[in-house]
Design a protein around this motif. Structure first.
Motif, PDB file in Angstrom:
ATOM      1  N   LYS A  34       0.826  -1.210   0.000  1.00 44.40           N
ATOM      2  CA  LYS A  34       0.000   0.000   0.000  1.00 44.40           C
ATOM      3  C   LYS A  34       0.857   1.257   0.000  1.00 44.40           C
ATOM      4  CE  LYS A  34      -4.745  -0.297   1.306  1.00 44.40           C
ATOM      5  NZ  LYS A  34      -5.716  -0.390   2.357  1.00 44.40           N
ATOM      6  N   CYS A  35       0.432   2.205  -0.803  1.00 43.06           N
ATOM      7  CA  CYS A  35       1.079   3.513  -0.853  1.00 43.06           C
ATOM      8  C   CYS A  35       0.608   4.330   0.360  1.00 43.06           C
ATOM      9  CB  CYS A  35       0.685   4.209  -2.150  1.00 43.06           C
ATOM     10  SG  CYS A  35       1.242   5.907  -2.262  1.00 43.06           S
ATOM     11  N   LEU A  36       1.322   5.362   0.699  1.00 40.55           N
ATOM     12  CA  LEU A  36       0.892   6.222   1.809  1.00 40.55           C
ATOM     13  C   LEU A  36      -0.475   6.841   1.552  1.00 40.55           C
ATOM     14  CD1 LEU A  36       4.098   8.095   2.990  1.00 40.55           C
ATOM     15  CD2 LEU A  36       2.743   6.437   4.241  1.00 40.55           C
ATOM     16  N   CYS A  37      -0.831   7.005   0.255  1.00 42.62           N
ATOM     17  CA  CYS A  37      -2.138   7.583  -0.069  1.00 42.62           C
ATOM     18  C   CYS A  37      -3.259   6.557   0.105  1.00 42.62           C
ATOM     19  CB  CYS A  37      -2.140   8.109  -1.504  1.00 42.62           C
ATOM     20  SG  CYS A  37      -2.176   6.797  -2.748  1.00 42.62           S
ATOM     21  N   GLY A  38      -2.895   5.299   0.373  1.00 42.97           N
ATOM     22  CA  GLY A  38      -3.906   4.251   0.530  1.00 42.97           C
ATOM     23  C   GLY A  38      -4.115   3.452  -0.745  1.00 42.97           C
TER      24      GLY A  38
ATOM     25  N   LEU B 135       5.519   4.159  -2.837  1.00 43.82           N
ATOM     26  CA  LEU B 135       4.697   5.236  -3.397  1.00 43.82           C
ATOM     27  C   LEU B 135       4.177   4.836  -4.777  1.00 43.82           C
ATOM     28  CD1 LEU B 135       7.058   8.086  -2.215  1.00 43.82           C
ATOM     29  CD2 LEU B 135       4.908   7.382  -1.172  1.00 43.82           C
ATOM     30  N   CYS B 136       2.893   5.092  -4.994  1.00 40.59           N
ATOM     31  CA  CYS B 136       2.233   4.485  -6.150  1.00 40.59           C
ATOM     32  C   CYS B 136       2.399   5.294  -7.441  1.00 40.59           C
ATOM     33  CB  CYS B 136       0.751   4.277  -5.844  1.00 40.59           C
ATOM     34  SG  CYS B 136      -0.198   5.804  -5.748  1.00 40.59           S
ATOM     35  N   SER B 137       2.690   6.589  -7.326  1.00 40.65           N
ATOM     36  CA  SER B 137       2.674   7.408  -8.541  1.00 40.65           C
ATOM     37  C   SER B 137       3.630   8.583  -8.393  1.00 40.65           C
ATOM     38  CB  SER B 137       1.264   7.951  -8.765  1.00 40.65           C
ATOM     39  OG  SER B 137       0.905   8.740  -7.640  1.00 40.65           O
ATOM     40  N   LYS B 138       3.852   9.253  -9.496  1.00 41.48           N
ATOM     41  CA  LYS B 138       4.724  10.434  -9.451  1.00 41.48           C
ATOM     42  C   LYS B 138       4.103  11.500  -8.551  1.00 41.48           C
ATOM     43  CE  LYS B 138       7.498  13.532 -12.154  1.00 41.48           C
ATOM     44  NZ  LYS B 138       7.083  14.689 -11.406  1.00 41.48           N
ATOM     45  N   ARG B 139       2.763  11.563  -8.607  1.00 38.85           N
ATOM     46  CA  ARG B 139       2.073  12.551  -7.776  1.00 38.85           C
ATOM     47  C   ARG B 139       2.349  12.298  -6.290  1.00 38.85           C
ATOM     48  NH1 ARG B 139      -4.288  12.935  -8.400  1.00 38.85           N
ATOM     49  NH2 ARG B 139      -4.116  11.091  -7.143  1.00 38.85           N
ATOM     50  N   CYS B 140       2.338  11.009  -5.872  1.00 44.54           N
ATOM     51  CA  CYS B 140       2.609  10.693  -4.479  1.00 44.54           C
ATOM     52  C   CYS B 140       4.070  10.963  -4.128  1.00 44.54           C
ATOM     53  CB  CYS B 140       2.231   9.243  -4.170  1.00 44.54           C
ATOM     54  SG  CYS B 140       0.458   9.053  -3.966  1.00 44.54           S
ATOM     55  N   CYS B 141       4.998  10.718  -5.097  1.00 45.80           N
ATOM     56  CA  CYS B 141       6.416  11.029  -4.847  1.00 45.80           C
ATOM     57  C   CYS B 141       6.565  12.511  -4.557  1.00 45.80           C
ATOM     58  CB  CYS B 141       7.277  10.643  -6.049  1.00 45.80           C
ATOM     59  SG  CYS B 141       7.444   8.875  -6.246  1.00 45.80           S
TER      60      CYS B 141
HETATM   61 ZN   LIG Z   1      -0.119   6.867  -3.734  1.00 39.51          ZN
END
Ligand SMILES: [Zn+2]
Length: 412
Positions: free
Chosen positions: A359-363, A400-406
């Motif tokens: 899971k990414c921090l964003c869920g 982290l799942c995406s560039k946005r989350c990075c």
């Molecule tokens: Zn994410």
């Protein structure tokens, strides 16, 4: 055939339920000097008050056998003479075994093939309540030539220099709590994953260096609530720890752990986590997805999350940018839309892949296309009660799942 059980005798002619339920020994057999034929078979009921017992003839004397609740270990035998009903409550396996012998008798099967009792008076040990707890604190008390009582629910074997978990212990079908702490156990047998009702496993103060990933699968993974692996020599925890879906209390303190599994957030029932006195430098950032009551991470060498110089916020691995495989796109689509096919619906390798998410921090869910990065984690947000030796901000490894989350979580 003789079983340790509880029996209530109903006297039909008296029109009452008769005596109350009491510890009994119920046998089926023949007298030593009688002929080997069904007509010489008796059911023999012994109690503490009547160790000599009452004998009920089998041939032509059984009006009915009621087995509707045999899956709970209960059955009733109705005799013609005397007009008694024996309401029996026993261990399910023993109950079925007794009924199987009785069935053979009623079907006139070869008497020499049956396991029969000699109808001797019951011994005191046969009338005692089955033992559910056993504590062994001395090497001389550890059974070597005898077996452990089949009825054990709680077994403690401590300070006896035990070096392995024996099959005799694994085979105890009713065992709920097993405490083998303070011994010299080095490995755990894979067969432990077959233990079907174990809720507590205490293995502290042993010599465990590693644990086979298969141990935390199978039936054990569905029942375990408390796991104590403290004071061993573990350097890594198996990734299958995430399958212990009902685990409430995990203690891995005083080992040599450098990391906790990134998938620790899969233990959604976890309330108490102790990982003190290890060699942890970072925590899994996914701990924020748990609702812990207590977390003890004292005595580790965490990288200070406030120390921007030591904490390298540059991603440590990156797989964004390449086009994801079809399998990954399909798995993400399943998870996002709430579809949870099992190995009964899709090939097992695909099912294993589907449930290997992080899971990414964003869920959000991640498979191969993710970035691993160090982030700063405020441990006060993880549990109600925290014990930590450095600042409240420690370094954590995040998926982290995406560039946005990075961009969101890794900015300086
Ligand atoms: Zn994410």
């Amino acid at each position: 055939m003789r079983i340790n059980c509880e029996v209530q005798v109903s006297h039909r002619s008296a029109g009452s339920v008769g005596k109350k339920c009491c510890r009994s020994s119920l046998g089926i057999g023949r007298l030593p000097d009688s002929k080997a034929e069904v007509s010489s078979l008796f059911i023999h009921l012994c109690t503490v008050q009547n160790k000599q017992g009452t004998k009920y003839k089998v041939a032509g004397n059984i009006e009915g056998v009621f087995t509707k609740f045999v899956s709970e270990g209960k059955f009733t035998i109705r005799f013609k003479e005397p007009p008694h009903d024996l309401c029996v409550k026993a261990d399910v396996v023993l109950a079925k075994s007794f009924l199987s012998t009785l069935k053979m008798a009623l079907q006139n099967k070869d008497i020499n093939k049956m396991h029969l009792s000699n109808l001797a008076p019951a011994k005191q040990s046969q009338l005692e309540k089955p033992k559910t707890k056993l504590v062994i604190l001395n090497k001389k008390d550890y059974p070597i030539t005898t077996t452990f009582p089949y009825s054990l629910e709680n077994l403690h074997v401590n300070n006896v220099e035990l070096n392995r978990v024996e099959n005799r212990i694994i085979g105890l079908k009713r065992l709920k709590s097993l405490d083998l702490s303070h011994n010299v156990i080095r490995t755990l047998p894979v067969a432990m994953n077959r233990m079907q009702c174990l809720t507590e496993l205490h293995l502290s103060h042993n010599s465990l260096k590693e644990i086979d990933h298969r141990v935390f699968t199978g039936k054990l993974s569905r029942t375990l609530r408390r796991l104590d692996l403290s004071n061993n020599e573990l350097e890594l925890l198996p990734v299958t720890l995430k399958f212990l879906e009902g685990l409430v209390n995990l203690n891995v303190s005083s080992n040599k752990l450098r990391y906790l599994p990134l998938s620790l957030d899969r233990l959604q029932a976890l309330k108490f986590l102790s990982a003190s006195h290890n060699k942890l430098e970072v925590l899994p950032a996914t701990l924020v997805h748990l609702q812990l009551e207590e977390m003890d991470i004292f005595g580790n060498s965490f990288i200070d999350g406030d120390n921007r110089d030591r904490l390298n916020l540059v991603p440590v691995s990156k797989s964004h940018g390449s086009f994801p495989r079809l399998k990954e796109i399909a798995a993400l689509s399943c998870m996002r839309n709430g579809l949870r096919p099992t190995a009964a619906d899709i090939p097992s390798t695909l099912a294993d892949y589907l449930y290997s998410w992080l899971k990414c921090l964003c869920g959000g869910f991640c498979y191969e296309s993710h970035t691993l990065a160090y982030v700063s984690l405020d441990v006060r947000k993880i549990a109600h009660s925290i014990s930590v030796s450095v600042s409240n901000h420690v370094a954590a490894m995040a998926t982290l799942c995406s560039k946005r989350c990075c961009d969101r979580y890794c900015k300086r």
